[in-house]
Design a protein around this motif. Structure first.
Motif, PDB file in Angstrom:
ATOM      1  N   ASP A  83       0.875  -1.177   0.000  1.00  9.47           N
ATOM      2  CA  ASP A  83       0.000   0.000   0.000  1.00  9.47           C
ATOM      3  C   ASP A  83       0.907   1.220   0.000  1.00  9.47           C
ATOM      4  OD1 ASP A  83      -1.706   2.112   0.573  1.00  9.47           O
ATOM      5  OD2 ASP A  83      -3.060   0.838   1.747  1.00  9.47           O
ATOM      6  N   VAL A  84       1.185   1.699  -1.195  1.00  9.87           N
ATOM      7  CA  VAL A  84       2.173   2.764  -1.354  1.00  9.87           C
ATOM      8  C   VAL A  84       1.720   4.030  -0.635  1.00  9.87           C
ATOM      9  CG1 VAL A  84       3.429   4.156  -3.037  1.00  9.87           C
ATOM     10  CG2 VAL A  84       2.886   1.778  -3.557  1.00  9.87           C
ATOM     11  N   ALA A  85       0.444   4.339  -0.725  1.00 10.69           N
ATOM     12  CA  ALA A  85      -0.056   5.584  -0.148  1.00 10.69           C
ATOM     13  C   ALA A  85       0.129   5.594   1.371  1.00 10.69           C
ATOM     14  CB  ALA A  85      -1.524   5.773  -0.511  1.00 10.69           C
ATOM     15  N   SER A  97       4.215  -1.309   8.655  1.00  8.71           N
ATOM     16  CA  SER A  97       4.434  -0.006   8.027  1.00  8.71           C
ATOM     17  C   SER A  97       5.938   0.219   7.869  1.00  8.71           C
ATOM     18  CB  SER A  97       3.790   1.091   8.854  1.00  8.71           C
ATOM     19  OG  SER A  97       4.325   1.052  10.155  1.00  8.71           O
ATOM     20  N   TYR A  98       6.288   1.041   6.904  1.00  9.86           N
ATOM     21  CA  TYR A  98       7.710   1.279   6.650  1.00  9.86           C
ATOM     22  C   TYR A  98       7.959   2.753   6.388  1.00  9.86           C
ATOM     23  CZ  TYR A  98       6.127   1.347   1.753  1.00  9.86           C
ATOM     24  OH  TYR A  98       5.482   1.650   0.590  1.00  9.86           O
ATOM     25  N   ASP A  99       9.214   3.140   6.609  1.00 12.24           N
ATOM     26  CA  ASP A  99       9.675   4.439   6.119  1.00 12.24           C
ATOM     27  C   ASP A  99      10.355   4.257   4.771  1.00 12.24           C
ATOM     28  OD1 ASP A  99       9.036   6.207   8.433  1.00 12.24           O
ATOM     29  OD2 ASP A  99      10.311   4.729   9.457  1.00 12.24           O
ATOM     30  N   PHE A 100      11.070   3.139   4.643  1.00 12.07           N
ATOM     31  CA  PHE A 100      11.731   2.803   3.378  1.00 12.07           C
ATOM     32  C   PHE A 100      11.462   1.335   3.096  1.00 12.07           C
ATOM     33  CE2 PHE A 100      14.022   6.239   5.331  1.00 12.07           C
ATOM     34  CZ  PHE A 100      14.159   7.141   4.279  1.00 12.07           C
ATOM     35  N   LEU A 101      11.298   1.052   1.853  1.00  4.37           N
ATOM     36  CA  LEU A 101      10.966  -0.326   1.478  1.00  4.37           C
ATOM     37  C   LEU A 101      11.936  -0.824   0.413  1.00  4.37           C
ATOM     38  CD1 LEU A 101       8.937  -2.730   1.495  1.00  4.37           C
ATOM     39  CD2 LEU A 101       7.708  -1.545  -0.327  1.00  4.37           C
ATOM     40  N   VAL A 102      12.448  -2.022   0.629  1.00  6.48           N
ATOM     41  CA  VAL A 102      13.256  -2.674  -0.407  1.00  6.48           C
ATOM     42  C   VAL A 102      12.492  -3.917  -0.844  1.00  6.48           C
ATOM     43  CG1 VAL A 102      15.443  -3.811  -0.952  1.00  6.48           C
ATOM     44  CG2 VAL A 102      15.418  -1.869   0.629  1.00  6.48           C
ATOM     45  N   LEU A 103      12.132  -3.958  -2.093  1.00  4.56           N
ATOM     46  CA  LEU A 103      11.436  -5.130  -2.623  1.00  4.56           C
ATOM     47  C   LEU A 103      12.459  -5.995  -3.338  1.00  4.56           C
ATOM     48  CD1 LEU A 103       8.099  -3.887  -4.177  1.00  4.56           C
ATOM     49  CD2 LEU A 103       8.431  -5.290  -2.151  1.00  4.56           C
ATOM     50  N   GLN A 268       2.971  -5.887  -9.452  1.00  8.12           N
ATOM     51  CA  GLN A 268       1.688  -5.398  -9.963  1.00  8.12           C
ATOM     52  C   GLN A 268       0.926  -4.582  -8.932  1.00  8.12           C
ATOM     53  OE1 GLN A 268      -0.181  -8.986 -11.332  1.00  8.12           O
ATOM     54  NE2 GLN A 268       1.439  -9.345 -12.833  1.00  8.12           N
ATOM     55  N   SER A 269       1.180  -4.878  -7.649  1.00  4.15           N
ATOM     56  CA  SER A 269       0.412  -4.171  -6.618  1.00  4.15           C
ATOM     57  C   SER A 269       0.906  -2.753  -6.387  1.00  4.15           C
ATOM     58  CB  SER A 269       0.469  -4.947  -5.295  1.00  4.15           C
ATOM     59  OG  SER A 269       1.715  -4.739  -4.665  1.00  4.15           O
ATOM     60  N   LEU A 270       2.027  -2.414  -7.002  1.00  6.18           N
ATOM     61  CA  LEU A 270       2.575  -1.080  -6.766  1.00  6.18           C
ATOM     62  C   LEU A 270       1.844  -0.007  -7.553  1.00  6.18           C
ATOM     63  CD1 LEU A 270       6.363  -2.033  -6.957  1.00  6.18           C
ATOM     64  CD2 LEU A 270       5.053  -1.542  -4.897  1.00  6.18           C
ATOM     65  N   ALA A 271       1.081  -0.430  -8.551  1.00  7.59           N
ATOM     66  CA  ALA A 271       0.367   0.518  -9.421  1.00  7.59           C
ATOM     67  C   ALA A 271       1.341   1.507 -10.050  1.00  7.59           C
ATOM     68  CB  ALA A 271      -0.724   1.237  -8.636  1.00  7.59           C
ATOM     69  N   VAL A 272       2.468   0.982 -10.508  1.00 11.90           N
ATOM     70  CA  VAL A 272       3.450   1.815 -11.223  1.00 11.90           C
ATOM     71  C   VAL A 272       3.668   1.158 -12.587  1.00 11.90           C
ATOM     72  CG1 VAL A 272       4.576   2.610  -9.114  1.00 11.90           C
ATOM     73  CG2 VAL A 272       5.414   0.529 -10.251  1.00 11.90           C
ATOM     74  N   HIS A 291       8.743   7.636  -6.414  1.00 18.20           N
ATOM     75  CA  HIS A 291       8.789   7.109  -5.045  1.00 18.20           C
ATOM     76  C   HIS A 291      10.237   6.937  -4.630  1.00 18.20           C
ATOM     77  CE1 HIS A 291       4.502   6.315  -4.939  1.00 18.20           C
ATOM     78  NE2 HIS A 291       4.626   5.843  -6.166  1.00 18.20           N
ATOM     79  N   ASP A 292      11.060   7.912  -4.997  1.00 17.41           N
ATOM     80  CA  ASP A 292      12.500   7.775  -4.822  1.00 17.41           C
ATOM     81  C   ASP A 292      12.928   7.373  -3.416  1.00 17.41           C
ATOM     82  OD1 ASP A 292      12.919   8.277  -7.384  1.00 17.41           O
ATOM     83  OD2 ASP A 292      14.257   9.990  -7.090  1.00 17.41           O
ATOM     84  N   GLU A 293      12.281   7.930  -2.435  1.00 19.75           N
ATOM     85  CA  GLU A 293      12.757   7.675  -1.080  1.00 19.75           C
ATOM     86  C   GLU A 293      12.029   6.490  -0.441  1.00 19.75           C
ATOM     87  OE1 GLU A 293      15.112  10.514  -2.018  1.00 19.75           O
ATOM     88  OE2 GLU A 293      15.306   9.485  -0.096  1.00 19.75           O
ATOM     89  N   VAL A 294      11.160   5.920  -1.154  1.00 22.68           N
ATOM     90  CA  VAL A 294      10.296   4.943  -0.506  1.00 22.68           C
ATOM     91  C   VAL A 294      10.557   3.514  -0.972  1.00 22.68           C
ATOM     92  CG1 VAL A 294       7.923   4.315  -0.003  1.00 22.68           C
ATOM     93  CG2 VAL A 294       8.527   6.715  -0.352  1.00 22.68           C
ATOM     94  N   ILE A 295      10.624   3.321  -2.243  1.00 23.34           N
ATOM     95  CA  ILE A 295      10.651   1.941  -2.714  1.00 23.34           C
ATOM     96  C   ILE A 295      11.872   1.694  -3.576  1.00 23.34           C
ATOM     97  CG2 ILE A 295       9.503   0.262  -4.188  1.00 23.34           C
ATOM     98  CD1 ILE A 295       6.884   1.654  -3.428  1.00 23.34           C
TER      99      ILE A 295
END
Ligand code: FAD
Length: 357
Positions: A83-85, A97-103, A268-272, A291-295
């Motif tokens: 849930d990117v938002a 919940s995360y502040d930064f995410l590495v997939l 696919q769930s990222l909606a990007v 989403h530079d700082e997030v994902i």
């Protein structure tokens, strides 16, 4: 840096493991989430599939890997979506919940629209896959030994590997070796050395992504082992007792799929935007534009059969040192020594796995 920052790393494969290890001295909280409790050394799966190694030889509990990393926690769970938002990963039984995410969720098989082939021709990505292939291969020799009918016996002793990338090449070679050597004297009614191992490839050479001279060498070595190679041949049907290649039908009871990989469905769930193969499109630092700082979406890639390297963020970075040095990695596995972690993607700074805040 804020100690309360929470970095969630999804995936305990090579990429996720090294991303999390790279943060071991950073003043942040790290949570590694994986649906399996073990890190898997995928390059040796074919040895499990051909009974040369046992599962425990190539799997290490993720918790044990991070036992001494005080800022890391491990969660066994399947991530269903991001849930990117809300900056949260949704698990099968809760969320983080995360502040930064590495997939770093790797890849899966693809049967190019023929998912019905999966049951007939297992792929090789997990311990379960390897054990299933091992079961089928060993059973085929047993069934052949008890089969009175010549044609049916031949079908049991025919092994088709679809796809001549690294996995298919390794598997075909290992199958030929167990037929010619390991099992050669163990049966009374069949000669395992007469088993056919057929490697099928859609393009015109084995190991297509590799330089032509390496393809030629691999082909020569496989042929010396007795592997039959069919290049420029596409599988059009896989049945209970055979494989169809255009006009030709090969009677074979064991078919193994090594022909295609698809991106992790989590993308696919990222909606990007995704590319045609379903891969997430990332910038030069592996972040998702917007989403530079997030994902970050990371994966390990093979440049040659014995070299991995990571692509890591390149921007001005707060670095954690030496995280990709081989010595930092599971030194108890002697085979790990064959793998090097030399350089990162062009432009990324030095031998550092870096995170910017
Ligand atoms: C048989 C075989 C042989 C290979 N041989 C070589 C070789 O000789 N040389 C080479 O360089 N490369 C080789 N490779 C490729 C190499 O193994 C991969 O490139 C590498 O493992 C990819 O690492 P990764 O961390 O990106 O993904 P993976 O290792 O696939 O890790 C992904 C992790 O994410 C977890 N995961 C996935 N989805 C979810 C989810 N939704 N929720 C929670 N967890 C999730 C998985 O359980 C897994 O632990 C080989 C691969 C195979 C299969």
């Amino acid at each position: 840096m804020d100690k309360s920052k929470h970095i969630v790393v999804v995936g305990g494969g090579f990429a996720g493991l090294y991303a999390a290890r790279g943060l071991r001295r950073a003043p942040v909280r790290v949570t590694i989430v994986d649906r399996r409790n073990h890190h898997l050394f995928q390059p040796l799966l074919y040895q499990v599939a051909t009974a040369a190694l046992n599962p425990a030889d190539i799997a290490a509990p993720i918790r044990a890997v991070f036992r001494h990393q005080r800022n890391a926690d491990v969660v066994l769970a399947e991530v269903k979506r991001v849930d990117v938002a809300r900056r949260a990963v949704v698990l099968d039984d809760g969320e983080l919940s995360y502040d930064f995410l590495v997939l770093a969720t790797g890849a899966t098989h693809t049967y190019f629209g023929h998912d019905e082939w999966a049951a007939r021709a297992p792929g090789l990505k997990s311990i379960e896959d390897a054990l299933e292939i091992r079961r089928r291969v060993l059973y085929a020799f047993e069934a052949a030994d008890r089969e009175a009918d010549d044609a049916r016996r031949r079908a049991w002793l025919t092994f088709v590997v679809v796809g001549a990338g690294p996995t298919g090449v390794e598997l075909a070679g290992a199958l030929a070796e167990i037929a010619r050597h390991a099992l050669a004297r163990d049966f009374r009614h069949i000669d395992p050395r007469t088993a056919r191992v057929i490697l099928v490839e859609g393009v015109d050479r084995v190991l297509p992504p590799f330089p032509a001279d390496l393809s030629a060498k691999a082909r020569a070595q496989l042929e010396r082992l007795g592997v039959e190679i069919r290049v420029g041949a596409r599988v059009t049907q896989i049945e209970e007792d055979g494989v169809v290649l255009g006009d030709e039908r090969i009677a074979a009871r064991t078919v193994i799929w090594a022909a295609g990989v698809a991106a992790s469905p989590l993308g696919q769930s990222l909606a990007v935007p995704l590319d045609r193969a379903g891969r997430v499109i990332v910038g030069p630092c592996l972040a998702i534009p917007g989403h530079d700082e997030v994902i970050w979406v990371v994966t390990w890639r093979a440049r040659s059969s014995n070299a991995f390297w990571a692509e890591v963020p390149r921007r001005s970075c707060i670095a954690t040192k030496g995280c990709l040095r081989r010595s930092a990695a599971l030194p108890q596995w002697p085979t790990f020594g064959a793998y090097t972690f030399p350089a990162f993607s062009p432009g990324c700074s030095g031998s550092r796995f870096t995170f910017s805040f």
